[in-house]
Scaffold this active site. Structure first.
Site, PDB file in Angstrom:
ATOM      1  N   LYS A  28      -7.216   0.504  -8.739  1.00 28.24           N
ATOM      2  CA  LYS A  28      -6.616   1.470  -7.797  1.00 28.24           C
ATOM      3  C   LYS A  28      -5.539   2.308  -8.488  1.00 28.24           C
ATOM      4  CE  LYS A  28      -3.137   0.077  -4.887  1.00 28.24           C
ATOM      5  NZ  LYS A  28      -1.913   0.897  -4.862  1.00 28.24           N
ATOM      6  N   ASN A  29      -4.628   1.641  -9.172  1.00 27.80           N
ATOM      7  CA  ASN A  29      -3.481   2.368  -9.721  1.00 27.80           C
ATOM      8  C   ASN A  29      -3.830   3.200 -10.949  1.00 27.80           C
ATOM      9  OD1 ASN A  29      -1.980   1.456  -7.622  1.00 27.80           O
ATOM     10  ND2 ASN A  29      -0.894  -0.129  -8.761  1.00 27.80           N
ATOM     11  N   CYS A 122       9.459   2.808   1.716  1.00 33.75           N
ATOM     12  CA  CYS A 122       8.457   1.915   2.300  1.00 33.75           C
ATOM     13  C   CYS A 122       9.023   0.511   2.264  1.00 33.75           C
ATOM     14  CB  CYS A 122       7.131   2.026   1.588  1.00 33.75           C
ATOM     15  SG  CYS A 122       7.153   1.307  -0.032  1.00 33.75           S
ATOM     16  N   ARG A 127      12.307   3.974  -2.882  1.00 34.40           N
ATOM     17  CA  ARG A 127      11.344   4.740  -3.665  1.00 34.40           C
ATOM     18  C   ARG A 127      11.731   6.198  -3.907  1.00 34.40           C
ATOM     19  NH1 ARG A 127       5.452   2.146  -2.818  1.00 34.40           N
ATOM     20  NH2 ARG A 127       5.343   2.887  -4.943  1.00 34.40           N
ATOM     21  N   ASP A 310       3.699  -6.421  -8.866  1.00 33.80           N
ATOM     22  CA  ASP A 310       2.589  -6.433  -7.901  1.00 33.80           C
ATOM     23  C   ASP A 310       1.891  -7.798  -7.825  1.00 33.80           C
ATOM     24  OD1 ASP A 310       3.215  -3.815  -7.437  1.00 33.80           O
ATOM     25  OD2 ASP A 310       1.515  -2.968  -8.523  1.00 33.80           O
ATOM     26  N   ARG A 402      -5.652  -0.970   1.822  1.00 30.77           N
ATOM     27  CA  ARG A 402      -5.229   0.101   0.909  1.00 30.77           C
ATOM     28  C   ARG A 402      -5.605  -0.216  -0.532  1.00 30.77           C
ATOM     29  NH1 ARG A 402       0.614   0.535   0.808  1.00 30.77           N
ATOM     30  NH2 ARG A 402      -0.057   1.635  -1.029  1.00 30.77           N
TER      31      ARG A 402
HETATM   32  C1  EPZ Z   1       3.684   2.058  -9.187  1.00 31.13           C
HETATM   33  O1  EPZ Z   1       4.569   2.607  -8.217  1.00 31.13           O
HETATM   34  C2  EPZ Z   1       2.618   1.301  -8.431  1.00 31.13           C
HETATM   35  N1  EPZ Z   1       1.919   2.230  -7.564  1.00 31.13           N
HETATM   36  C3  EPZ Z   1       3.237   0.157  -7.636  1.00 31.13           C
HETATM   37  O2  EPZ Z   1       2.182  -0.592  -7.071  1.00 31.13           O
HETATM   38  C4  EPZ Z   1       4.027  -0.752  -8.589  1.00 31.13           C
HETATM   39  O3  EPZ Z   1       4.712  -1.748  -7.841  1.00 31.13           O
HETATM   40  C5  EPZ Z   1       5.018   0.054  -9.414  1.00 31.13           C
HETATM   41  O4  EPZ Z   1       4.351   1.154 -10.076  1.00 31.13           O
HETATM   42  C6  EPZ Z   1       5.711  -0.779 -10.490  1.00 31.13           C
HETATM   43  O5  EPZ Z   1       4.744  -1.341 -11.346  1.00 31.13           O
HETATM   44  C7  EPZ Z   1       0.946   2.981  -8.086  1.00 31.13           C
HETATM   45  O6  EPZ Z   1       0.609   2.916  -9.272  1.00 31.13           O
HETATM   46  C8  EPZ Z   1       0.248   3.898  -7.150  1.00 31.13           C
HETATM   47  P1  EPZ Z   1       7.814   3.139 -10.397  1.00 31.13           P
HETATM   48  P2  EPZ Z   1       5.628   3.715  -8.650  1.00 31.13           P
HETATM   49  O7  EPZ Z   1       8.074   4.586 -10.416  1.00 31.13           O
HETATM   50  O8  EPZ Z   1       5.053   4.554  -9.692  1.00 31.13           O
HETATM   51  C9  EPZ Z   1      12.547   3.283  -9.432  1.00 31.13           C
HETATM   52  C10 EPZ Z   1       0.902  -1.634  -5.421  1.00 31.13           C
HETATM   53  O9  EPZ Z   1       1.112  -2.692  -4.777  1.00 31.13           O
HETATM   54  N2  EPZ Z   1      12.377   4.760  -9.476  1.00 31.13           N
HETATM   55  O10 EPZ Z   1       7.395   2.465 -11.669  1.00 31.13           O
HETATM   56  O11 EPZ Z   1       6.121   4.354  -7.399  1.00 31.13           O
HETATM   57  C11 EPZ Z   1      11.858   2.682  -8.206  1.00 31.13           C
HETATM   58  O12 EPZ Z   1      12.681   2.774  -7.066  1.00 31.13           O
HETATM   59  C12 EPZ Z   1       2.040  -0.651  -5.639  1.00 31.13           C
HETATM   60  O13 EPZ Z   1      -0.207  -1.318  -5.884  1.00 31.13           O
HETATM   61  C13 EPZ Z   1      13.490   5.578  -9.357  1.00 31.13           C
HETATM   62  O14 EPZ Z   1      14.620   5.100  -9.188  1.00 31.13           O
HETATM   63  O15 EPZ Z   1       6.765   2.778  -9.256  1.00 31.13           O
HETATM   64  C14 EPZ Z   1      11.589   1.271  -8.668  1.00 31.13           C
HETATM   65  O16 EPZ Z   1      12.723   0.473  -8.483  1.00 31.13           O
HETATM   66  C15 EPZ Z   1       3.272  -1.000  -4.868  1.00 31.13           C
HETATM   67  N3  EPZ Z   1      13.306   6.944  -9.410  1.00 31.13           N
HETATM   68  C16 EPZ Z   1      11.297   1.429 -10.157  1.00 31.13           C
HETATM   69  O17 EPZ Z   1      11.877   2.699 -10.529  1.00 31.13           O
HETATM   70  C17 EPZ Z   1      12.068   7.500  -9.594  1.00 31.13           C
HETATM   71  O18 EPZ Z   1      11.969   8.739  -9.645  1.00 31.13           O
HETATM   72  C18 EPZ Z   1       9.817   1.426 -10.543  1.00 31.13           C
HETATM   73  O19 EPZ Z   1       9.117   2.414  -9.830  1.00 31.13           O
HETATM   74  C19 EPZ Z   1      10.947   6.646  -9.726  1.00 31.13           C
HETATM   75  C20 EPZ Z   1      11.137   5.278  -9.659  1.00 31.13           C
END
Ligand code: EPZ
Length: 424
Positions: A28-29, A122, A127, A310, A402
């Protein structure tokens, strides 16, 4: 518990050992950013091994809203974005799926403008998207945020040296996609290294991008002026594979995962082995089996190659059944312990202190009515239910839809008894 539980639920009969083989679906990701990346070229793209999931359907709807044509049949998706003429994604679609933010990078690269609804928070955290926006600003993009929308414009993206404060998956993917058509070279430092980032690089290369380094903390992209069509096969889903490994372990069963890639699963395999689970790598498959007495483990979630957040709820369910005291620290999301209260209903002995959960193993989980607070937590509750005594009902399974393809059918083929009851 909510006053009204209108959504579909799973009824899970407990005390079952899982045995047999399961084929892991496409990731998915990996699929979500690659679908967005089809916006980079006006030629047709064919994607194979695409999982047919709610999030994938939502991303396809986002592409269609922009004017793309997309067709899905038996795991194969063809996308043609030649006629894209709309530059705005609606609040309604963004609200369904945060990953629609991925269209920003490719739309700016090809058309120089995009307007997307601000994604909300969420269950697992607030996020923010500041890393995405800062990176794009460094590439020359003018960004205005008002009335709940991000309005972004650029004449021509220019390469930049971008350092991410945290190796964010989404920001890394968005900047990679923007950079492939930018003028000059972009270097992303402290980039995410998840398997789906590597898959995105493979896809971008297949359409003609000049990019290297995905899988490490530094990704370098030399912009090109035009990209072409391609055929690409999505990698197997790392987290679905990890979830079925835990399913085998928590039921003390014996399950072979077909099409799983051990290299992507290393941090999960190491922690399962620490708990006493047998994991054997076969050719193109992994066999996971467990005996009665498993041991505790210590886990801290981290960006890849650390232990994936995850997989945290699923491991919590497993460690709840291992004698001794385990510790899980959630270091990626600020609020990813929503399942703790639900697992306590099932008899788990859990104590949350800040970002850490202390798990004292119990002899037997007990069937209960529980609510899935998010996707992975929902899957973890189903696994706990399969191992528990009596029946467990997991509500709000739209979260599970999802991200897991045919979840109940795959579990049932391994001997589980999971029945879906759809709301009217
Ligand atoms: C991806 O989300 C995945 N989603 C998530 O999987 C996964 O938990 C996450 O990466 C971490 O591995 C998809 O790939 C669609 P991040 P993403 O940006 O990209 C902070 C699932 O269950 N952050 O790596 O949104 C954020 O708040 C889902 O399949 C900022 O502060 O995650 C978090 O604490 C849930 N500012 C950390 O970084 C930003 O601009 C990691 O987020 C972006 C992120």
């Amino acid at each position: 518990m909510k006053e009204e539980l209108k959504d579909s639920c799973y009824k899970v009969q407990g005390n079952t050992k899982l045995k047999g083989a399961v084929r892991i679906s496409g990731s998915k990701n990996a699929t979500l950013p690659v679908l967005a990346a089809t916006l980079l070229t006006d030629r047709e793209v064919t994607l194979k091994n695409v999982p047919w999931l709610k999030d994938v359907r939502n991303m396809t709807d986002v592409l269609k809203e922009l004017g793309a044509r997309a067709n899905y049949e038996n795991g194969v998706m063809t996308v043609n974005t030649k006629d894209v003429a709309n530059f705005e994604t609606s609040f309604e679609l963004m609200n369904k799926m945060r990953a629609s933010i991925y269209v920003m990078g490719p739309m700016l690269a090809r058309f120089g403008r995009v307007k997307v609804a601000m994604p909300g928070g969420c269950a697992i955290g607030s996020r923010p998207i500041d890393y995405h926006l800062n990176g794009l600003r460094q590439m020359g993009v003018q960004i205005q945020t008002k009335h709940g929308y991000v309005d972004a414009r650029v004449e021509k993206l220019k390469g930049a040296k971008i350092y991410l404060d945290f190796p964010s998956v989404g920001a890394t993917a968005n900047i990679m996609m923007a950079a492939v058509l930018a003028r000059g070279t972009t270097v992303i430092d402290n980039a995410a290294a998840e398997p789906h980032i590597v898959d995105l690089e493979w896809f971008l290369k297949s359409i003609g991008a000049r990019i290297k380094g995905a899988g490490s903390r530094t990704i370098t992209i030399d912009g090109v002026s035009k990209l072409h069509g391609a055929e690409h096969t999505m990698i197997p889903d790392q987290i679905e594979a990890g979830t079925f490994m835990v399913a085998a372990a928590i039921t003390r069963g014996n399950v072979t995962l077909e099409s799983a890639r051990a290299a992507d699963l290393k941090p999960i395999i190491v922690k399962l082995q620490e708990a006493g689970v047998n994991v054997r790598e076969l050719k193109n498959a992994i066999r996971v089996s467990a005996k009665k007495n498993l041991k505790p483990a210590k886990i801290t979630t981290m960006p890849h190659p650390g232990f994936p957040t995850d997989m945290q709820p699923q491991m919590m369910a497993l460690l709840s059944t291992c004698s001794g005291v385990s510790v899980i620290k959630e270091a990626v999301w600020e609020n990813r312990f929503m399942h703790v209260a639900e697992m306590i209903r099932m008899g788990a002995n859990l104590d949350v202190q800040g970002h850490t959960c202390i798990i004292t193993g119990v002899d037997q989980l007990t069937g209960s009515k529980v609510v899935a607070p998010d996707l992975r937590a929902g899957a973890a509750l189903v696994l706990a239910g399969i191992a528990a005594e009596n029946t467990t009902t997991v509500y709000d399974i739209y979260h599970i839809d999802r991200g897991y393809e045919n979840f109940a059918a795959k579990l049932n083929a391994l001997g589980a008894d999971v029945t879906r009851i759809d709301s009217e």
